[in-house]
Design an enzyme around this catalytic site. Structure first.
Site, PDB file in Angstrom:
ATOM      1  CB  ALA A   8      -0.876  -0.068   1.268  1.00  0.00           C
ATOM      2  CG  ASN A  10       2.679   7.820   0.187  1.00  0.00           C
ATOM      3  OD1 ASN A  10       2.147   8.089   1.261  1.00  0.00           O
ATOM      4  ND2 ASN A  10       3.920   7.924   0.131  1.00  0.00           N
ATOM      5  NE  ARG A  12       2.176   2.083  -8.634  1.00  0.00           N
ATOM      6  CZ  ARG A  12       2.580   1.418  -9.907  1.00  0.00           C
ATOM      7  NH1 ARG A  12       1.719   1.492 -10.798  1.00  0.00           N
ATOM      8  NH2 ARG A  12       3.922   0.925  -9.972  1.00  0.00           N
ATOM      9  CB  ILE A  13      -3.042  -0.769  -3.312  1.00  0.00           C
ATOM     10  CG1 ILE A  13      -3.489   0.170  -2.065  1.00  0.00           C
ATOM     11  CG2 ILE A  13      -2.990  -2.104  -2.639  1.00  0.00           C
ATOM     12  CD1 ILE A  13      -4.582   0.129  -1.573  1.00  0.00           C
ATOM     13  CE  LYS A  14       3.590  -1.670  -8.539  1.00  0.00           C
ATOM     14  NZ  LYS A  14       5.179  -2.150  -8.942  1.00  0.00           N
ATOM     15  N   GLY A 102      11.407   2.005   6.500  1.00  0.00           N
ATOM     16  CA  GLY A 102      10.257   1.780   5.821  1.00  0.00           C
ATOM     17  C   GLY A 102      10.176   0.196   5.503  1.00  0.00           C
ATOM     18  CB  ALA A 103       7.371  -2.237   6.126  1.00  0.00           C
ATOM     19  CG  ASP A 104       8.346   1.265   1.342  1.00  0.00           C
ATOM     20  OD1 ASP A 104       8.853   1.418   2.305  1.00  0.00           O
ATOM     21  OD2 ASP A 104       7.986   2.078   0.517  1.00  0.00           O
ATOM     22  CG  ASP A 124      10.327   1.757  -4.076  1.00  0.00           C
ATOM     23  OD1 ASP A 124       9.617   2.231  -5.066  1.00  0.00           O
ATOM     24  OD2 ASP A 124       9.858   0.949  -3.336  1.00  0.00           O
TER      25      ASP A 124
END
Length: 253
Positions: A8, A10, A12-14, A102-104, A124
């Site tokens: 999730a 900022n 869009r959600i993949k 950040g977990a991403d 990223d």
């Protein structure tokens, strides 16, 4: 076990539904709002429901509460929110407080480590642009954070007068109007920054790193980069797959 994975961001959600042996996982991209959640439900309507749900999010707590409620309404399992940790899956986090990373970013490094050997720079290209350096033995050396393309343009638009709307399409390197010059500055300046930072980061590594790109703006930036870069559009979800029991063998296209 079928696992629904969500990244999730900022803007869009993949998502991906993983766990079926030998199957290229169904996946997609939706907007981070109620319409997007309904689109997610439609995307999964031809598949049996997930047995577990795993989320990485840079959004506020309100989004996760809304998504948890949505899962309850559909009879899905309670989603699990994942954070960066000190060490796991071949990555040793450089942050003194591991959860502040950040977990991403952590998941992207996990995915890259599973897919590639040697030193890595994981880039990223999202709302913010991040670069993280990883040694061959999995030590995260730290990272760099820059504003992404959209944030750069917004900052100039809000901080100066009479910029105008950003034009559609690839900007000229030398624009003959202010809005075009802003768009070109964001794109070509970001590409030059990524190239330059990768060169600087290499001096902190024992070998020439693989440069791995992901994120929504990666295709635009990749077209302007010099040198060799690997584009892995689903890298964060592939890392989350590994973090929840899967195994990344090759990049998802």
């Amino acid at each position: 076990m079928k696992r629904l994975l969500l990244d999730a961001g900022n803007s869009r959600i993949k998502w991906a539904l993983v766990g079926a042996p030998g199957q290229d996982p169904p996946r997609g991209v939706v907007s981070p709002d109620a319409d997007g959640l309904e689109a997610l439900g439609r995307g999964l309507s031809h598949h049996s429901g997930p047995e577990s749900i795993h989320v990485i999010s840079v959004r506020d707590e309100g989004f996760f509460a809304e998504f948890r409620s949505y899962c309850t309404q559909r009879g899905w399992p309670v989603p699990q929110l994942h954070q960066a940790v000190r060490e796991a899956h071949g990555i040793r986090n450089a942050y003194a407080d591991p959860g502040r990373l950040g977990a991403d970013r952590f998941a992207a490094m996990v995915g890259a480590r599973q897919l590639f050997e040697g030193s890595l720079v994981v880039i990223d290209c999202g709302t913010a642009l991040t670069l993280d350096a990883v040694t061959p033995d999995g030590a995260h050396l730290g990272g760099v954070i820059l504003p992404g393309l959209r944030l750069m343009a917004i900052a100039l638009g809000q901080g100066t007068a009479q910029v105008g709307d950003t034009p559609d399409g690839p900007p000229a390197l030398l624009a003959d109007n202010t809005a075009g010059a802003v768009a070109g500055g964001a794109l070509y300046g970001t590409a030059a920054a990524v190239d330059g930072l990768c060169e600087r980061i290499q001096s902190n590594l024992s070998d020439a790193p693989r440069r791995i790109l992901c994120g929504g703006d990666a295709p635009r930036i990749l077209s302007q980069l010099q040198g060799r870069y690997e584009y892995c559009p689903w890298l964060v979800l592939q890392g989350l797959d590994v973090m929840t029991g899967g195994r990344a063998c090759e990049p998802w296209s």
